[in-house]
Design a protein around this motif. Structure first.
Motif: not given
Length: 434
Positions: A1-5, A270-278, A306-314
């Motif tokens: 759930m929520l893959a990381r990039i 789509g649900a995307v988190l963009v953060t500089d905090s691991e 779980d989909g490719s439209q969602s994730g966490i971007v570091l």
């Protein structure tokens, strides 16, 4: 759930390449045009009978007339939960307050003595407003579509929303009650692409409209694309989305809840988190499964997250995060960082920006006063959300007197010559004295 990039540790690519790296739902509107085209053509040719047959086939409702009777609209308002009515009334009041400040005024510019251009702002004559009723009947969308149209001065407003078998073939009672509160008496129990065809071509008691607004599924969007030109449209809406730009000051409980709430809309959301905090990313990932399990639509939410439209971007820092969210151009963008307003003021591309810990997207969906009909799929790079302006057209009135025209005749002659359009120049010379 929520893959990381993970985009840390190296220079970010340019905007097109960066946008291609980010999670986003793929919507192939062209793939359903072959289904939508004959359906719309059937409505164009056979009118109400085609609507009846299509509605019976697709929605399981066979009604001789898809116009909603006035007494059904009144009954829906009489039967609405008092708490829901109070919330709708407050939402209407706040949306009116915000949108009233969007009114445009006519402006006259004196270009030269005796020569003026006036820009007039006139509403479209008639609009069709679509209110979805699939996975969730979007009662709030009635408010978001109707209020700006009314403030713009649109004289004829029709609403269409899918019929519900559980409600006797009528649209959701909440949708009807909202129409009643807003004074909209022309409502049709028709959904999907066929509703857009009804608006575009006219059918039954519904006359054709000039403009169609409101979100819908891929079939609604395809019909809007197909009929664009015959009618104006607000946008080609895709799956809903949220991006959250957050640093280590953000509360992971809030962030997780906001990602989950947006995923509740649709399995393609789509649900995307963009953060500089691991550490924040880890905390959110730990919290999401429990929040999902505790909510009603857990299957739908799980599919979306779980989909490719969602994730966490570091990212390395908030500056890099701003570059990422600008490349993403989210429908909804939350800023949960230090100095959140200052960061928000640096955002270039977003449908709406929600600033700080106490301004979640859910607030904007219902009662902030802002409009929730917003550009999706990266279209916030070039398009705005629904507003009073969406229902207005700017018309220039050009008024020159004889001397003002004479003074500029030589310039018209020169430019007409440059374009090899001598009759243009002749039209001015014909007004000059010999």
């Amino acid at each position: 759930m929520l893959a990381r990039i993970d985009l840390r540790g190296s220079a970010l690519p340019g905007v097109p390449e960066l946008a291609g790296l980010l999670p986003r739902a793929a919507t192939d509107i062209d793939s359903v045009l072959a289904t939508v085209r004959p359906l719309c053509e059937d409505v164009r040719v056979r009118g109400a009978q085609a609507v009846r047959e299509i509605t019976a086939r697709l929605d399981g409702v066979d009604a001789e007339d898809f116009a909603v009777p006035a007494d059904a609209i009144d009954a829906a308002l009489a039967g609405i939960d008092p708490a829901v009515r109070a919330a709708l009334e407050e939402s209407i009041a706040r949306v009116r307050r915000v949108h009233a400040d969007q009114r445009r005024t006519d402006v006259t510019t004196e270009v030269v003595p005796g020569g003026t251009v006036t820009e007039r702002w006139l509403p479209v004559r008639r609009v069709g407003l679509y209110v979805p009723g699939g996975l969730a009947p979007l009662v709030s969308s009635v408010v978001m579509n109707v209020v700006p149209a009314q403030i713009a001065g649109v004289e004829s407003i029709a609403v269409a929303s899918p019929p519900q078998r559980d409600h006797g073939g009528l649209p959701d009672p909440g949708v009807l009650a909202a129409c009643a509160l807003l004074g909209v008496g022309e409502v049709y129990a028709v959904g999907g692409a066929q509703a857009i065809a009804v608006f575009g071509y006219g059918a039954g008691s519904c006359e054709p409209v000039d403009l169609v607004t409101g979100p819908g599924n891929v079939y609604v969007t395809a019909a809007k694309r197909l009929l664009r030109g015959l009618i104006g449209i607000d946008s080609e809406a895709g799956p809903t989305e949220v991006a959250i730009l957050a640093d280590d000051t953000a509360d992971p409980v809030h962030v997780a809840a906001d990602l989950v709430s947006q995923a509740e809309h649709d399995p393609l959301a789509g649900a995307v988190l963009v953060t500089d905090s691991e550490a924040l990313a880890d905390a959110v990932l730990d919290l999401v499964p429990g929040q999902v399990a505790a909510t009603k639509h857990s299957d739908r939410i799980t599919t979306a997250l779980d989909g490719s439209q969602s994730g966490i971007v570091l990212v390395d820092d908030v500056d890099a995060g701003l570059r990422v969210v600008d490349a993403y151009a989210a429908e909804h963008l939350e800023i949960q960082t230090r100095d959140a307003r200052a960061v928000a003021m640096r955002v270039r591309n977003a449908g709406a920006v929600f600033v700080g810990a106490w301004s979640p997207v859910s607030l904007g969906d219902y009662i902030a006063g802002s409009n929730h009909v917003l550009p999706t799929g990266g279209c916030a790079r070039h398009s705005s959300g629904l507003s009073v302006q969406s229902f207005l057209r700017g018309i220039h009135l050009v008024e020159y007197d004889e001397q003002a025209l004479a003074d500029v005749a030589g310039h018209v002659d020169a430019l007409a010559g440059a374009e090899d359009l001598p009759a243009h120049a002749a039209a001015v010379r014909a007004r000059q004295h010999p």
